[in-house]
Write a protein that holds these residues in place. Sequence first.
Motif: not given
Length: 238
Positions: A22-24, A64-66, A139-141
């Motif tokens: 979803m984040l990708k 985004l923080c992967m 966004m933080l994963d």
Amino acid sequence: MAIPEGKIVALLGSNGAGKSTMLKAVSGLLPSERGEISDGSIMFDGKDITRMDAAERVRTGLSLCMEGRHVFEHLSVHENLVAGAYSRGGASTEDFDRVYTYFPKLGDMRARVAGYLSGGEQQMLAIGRALMARPKLLMLDEPSLGLAPLLVQEIFGYIRALNEETGLTVLVVEQNARRALEVAHHGYILEQGRIVLEGTAAELNENPDVKEFYLGLGDEGRKNYRQVKHYKRRKRWL
């Protein structure tokens, strides 16, 4: 799924539910893994960004923080932050001051090589580097992945402070549902690529299924195989 401006939204789910995918999709990284968005659209700030490339999305305001932090290990803390501002054409003193204010530890070790930082310090650096792009949506994963409980509490404290003091909009993907719901305003449950449940953080905290499968607060006592099958069926929320 909708992420209101100025709020923290938690996306919860077990391994393989589709959270990172979803984040990708939102950040534009699916094509790098030979994936694509085959249905639906992604709207950001009133614009359709479904076909926009990842670099342009960063310039638009997504950061985004992967999972796994992925700092530049051979660079110093300060140089990592410089890299975070590349999409804007460079950083200002104000940008560095903001990061060092929220993460004082980074300020004390700005000359240290990032590869020698602890896991918690690298997570702070990854978030700080993302902030250098001045995002509208951070966004933080899995920010708690591999961290000790006290460090997890510290990281989520920083997330809450950023939201409350700057109005930063945050989407946090987490398996640690308890911590995520402590700071989130709203939450979604993802199962096998589908949103199966949503509500305010308070509502999800009180939901019996969420308590059972994500918060570990179900009925006491050992369960036999028949009971486990029943719970697995109930978890599908169909």
